[in-house]
Design a protein around this motif. Structure first.
Motif, PDB file in Angstrom:
ATOM      1  N   TYR B 138       0.818  -1.215   0.000  1.00  0.00           N
ATOM      2  CA  TYR B 138       0.000   0.000   0.000  1.00  0.00           C
ATOM      3  C   TYR B 138       0.845   1.255   0.000  1.00  0.00           C
ATOM      4  N   ASP B 146      -2.363   4.464  -4.236  1.00  0.00           N
ATOM      5  CA  ASP B 146      -3.816   4.536  -4.313  1.00  0.00           C
ATOM      6  C   ASP B 146      -4.266   5.326  -5.539  1.00  0.00           C
ATOM      7  N   GLY B 171      -7.261  -0.481 -11.976  1.00  0.00           N
ATOM      8  CA  GLY B 171      -8.658  -0.437 -12.393  1.00  0.00           C
ATOM      9  C   GLY B 171      -9.573  -0.849 -11.271  1.00  0.00           C
ATOM     10  N   THR B 172     -10.865  -0.740 -11.532  1.00  0.00           N
ATOM     11  CA  THR B 172     -11.845  -1.058 -10.492  1.00  0.00           C
ATOM     12  C   THR B 172     -12.588  -2.351 -10.769  1.00  0.00           C
ATOM     13  N   ASP B 178      -7.092  -0.628  -7.348  1.00  0.00           N
ATOM     14  CA  ASP B 178      -6.984   0.835  -7.398  1.00  0.00           C
ATOM     15  C   ASP B 178      -6.529   1.442  -6.072  1.00  0.00           C
ATOM     16  N   ASP B 179      -6.230   0.604  -5.075  1.00  0.00           N
ATOM     17  CA  ASP B 179      -5.750   1.199  -3.824  1.00  0.00           C
ATOM     18  C   ASP B 179      -4.548   0.464  -3.239  1.00  0.00           C
ATOM     19  N   HIS B 180      -3.918  -0.358  -4.037  1.00  0.00           N
ATOM     20  CA  HIS B 180      -2.672  -1.001  -3.616  1.00  0.00           C
ATOM     21  C   HIS B 180      -2.025  -1.648  -4.847  1.00  0.00           C
TER      22      HIS B 180
END
Lengths: 297, 209
Positions: B138, B146, B171-172, B178-180
């Protein structure tokens, strides 16, 4: 700080009916003078068993008062053995919208404190997250705890105790849901039912109830219900505020008498001021009617 | 069985008590996102205490504890000691050490971002996290991973530095992040020389799968 366990033996006389009528008139006047779109109030006095209700069944956007319901869901999970207060939880700022599952985050600069944001990637205890959720109304721990226990657990806990007037549908800061009018809602009656459950130590066990009450006593935003009460009066409460909403609901402990439970819900135009002052004035009016101060008047 | 150069005992997961076998699922077949059969690790390092996890360096800059930080979503038997990690964890640490050299700064593994048992509630299909061969990072130095730029930059660095590594794209959607930064080395099984004999034999492996 826990509730006092002893009270004086001479009970406060219940307010006279005309005092309650006068309180209604006072709220009518306050609504007009403050410019509030609506003021709803529910009160239950555990000393005299008197209730006062004004628009108490009107639904409002819950804002952060929904966090008390989430707290109940967390303690339901503790009661059922799915969690313990020192269970550790990964702090991750990524949630899914109630609308379509689209990811969203809680903006750090819009949150009430930075402590939980600083722990992203690490772990925090459930009890610490609950404290941040209540005491400073931080949104990140709120969504983390709701994600952990689930909406169903919170709703089941409310249903188990037959609390109506609280409708939980999503986490906080879910803008997509807000735009589609998918919101958490409360009534003044619903919040008073929930807070009575906690104050009267009927939520799962006296010990768990006291733990929840301790968190509510740690509230740091004091410019609503407590603001115009005497310094000796302790208040365990939860505020809630968004652009058009300002609420405060809690348990008020005047010295030497049993507590009363109160919810003051207000709705405003986005540019209105004096919201907190209005809640403080409403709280003062209730205090005067319910305490000996009023009985001697 | 303990290698004198390494203070942790290697255990055969099939010989652990039932509660742990049910959690670790040693040697069992599970399916990944593409529907491929993957055999879970059978051999584990036994970590007696948190103090051991804190003290044991798997590489110059990565200690064992960093790979076993799981939250309340981990299966209950693995939230207390002794804990177990697949033997491939040592190779993962060495790969990360190489990645850290290339990044030239601290690399922080997220909670739930190292080893996760197959029963960890975040897991869907088979994930290399259950082989001890995946990490979620992270933060690298002062950079939080992120956003697209950071995730793609360090994902490219991982692929360049570690030819066998796979990094999830930004991507989501499912399989993206999208955050790590997720890096893994596939479904690698490790059987150190000190591992106990396969005394149950081929039939037993078939039985547990």
């Amino acid at each position: 700080m826990p509730a006092p366990t002893t009270h004086r033996t001479i009970f406060t006389p219940p307010p006279r009916p005309e005092a309650l009528d006068a309180l209604h008139l006072r709220f009518d006047a306050l609504e007009r003078s403050s410019g509030a779109r609506a003021i709803a109030v529910a009160v239950y006095d555990t000393e005299t068993e008197v209730s006062f209700r004004r628009h108490a069944e009107r639904w409002f956007h819950a804002a952060s008062t929904i966090k008390v319901a989430i707290l109940l869901g967390v303690y339901a999970s503790i009661h059922h053995g799915w969690l313990v207060p020192h269970s550790r939880l990964h702090v991750r700022n990524r949630f899914r919208s109630a609308v379509d599952g689209h990811p969203f985050r809680v903006a750090a600069d819009r949150d009430a404190n930075s402590a939980v944001h600083d722990a992203v990637g690490k772990m925090m205890r459930v009890s610490d997250l609950a404290l941040h959720m209540i005491a400073t109304s931080s949104n990140l721990p709120t969504n983390l705890l709701l994600d952990l226990v689930g909406l169903d657990t919170v709703q089941r806990a409310l249903d188990e105790f037959r609390i109506d007037g609280i409708d939980i549908r999503r986490g906080v800061e879910d803008e997509r849901a807000f735009e589609r009018n998918i919101n958490n809602r409360v009534t003044a009656d619903g919040l008073v039912q929930l807070l009575r459950l906690i104050a009267e130590e009927r939520s799962y066990s006296p010990d768990l109830s006291r733990q929840m009450l301790d968190l509510l006593h740690a509230q740091e935003f004091r410019n609503g219900i407590p603001a115009r009460l005497p310094a000796a009066v302790r208040v365990a409460h939860k505020t809630g505020e968004i652009s058009t909403i300002a609420h405060d609901a809690g348990v008020v402990y005047p010295p030497d008498r049993k507590p009363y439970v109160v919810a003051i819900l207000t709705e405003w135009s986005p540019d209105a001021s004096a919201r907190k002052a209005t809640i403080a004035e409403a709280s003062r009016a209730i205090y005067e009617v319910l305490t000996a101060e009023n009985a001697n008047a | 069985m303990r290698d004198p150069r390494f203070p942790l005992e290697i255990v055969d997961g099939l010989r652990l008590e039932k509660q742990l076998r049910d959690t670790l699922m040693p040697g069992r077949i599970v399916f990944d996102d593409e529907g491929h059969r993957r055999r879970l690790p059978r051999y584990f390092y036994e970590i007696p205490t948190w103090e051991h996890a804190m003290a044991i360096q798997l590489s110059p800059n990565f200690a064992l504890w960093e790979f076993i930080q799981t939250d309340v979503r981990e299966a209950a038997p693995l939230r207390e000691f002794p804990r177990y990690v697949p033997c491939a964890i040592t190779m993962t640490a060495l790969c990360l050490e190489r990645f850290r050299e290339a990044a030239d700064t601290y690399v922080h593994i997220a909670a739930n971002g190292g080893y996760r048992s197959p029963r960890h509630s975040l897991n869907g299909n088979a994930t290399p996290h259950s082989w001890g061969t995946a990490v979620n990072i992270y933060r690298i130095g002062d950079v939080y991973l992120d956003n697209r730029e950071a995730i793609e930059r360090y994902g490219a660095l991982a692929r360049h530095t570690l030819p066998s590594a796979w990094a999830r794209p930004y991507g989501t959607d499912r399989g993206q992040t999208d955050d790590h930064l997720h890096i893994d080395f596939g479904f690698v099984l490790a059987m150190p020389r000190g591992a106990p004999d396969d005394h149950l034999g081929f039939d037993a492996e078939r039985r547990v799968s």
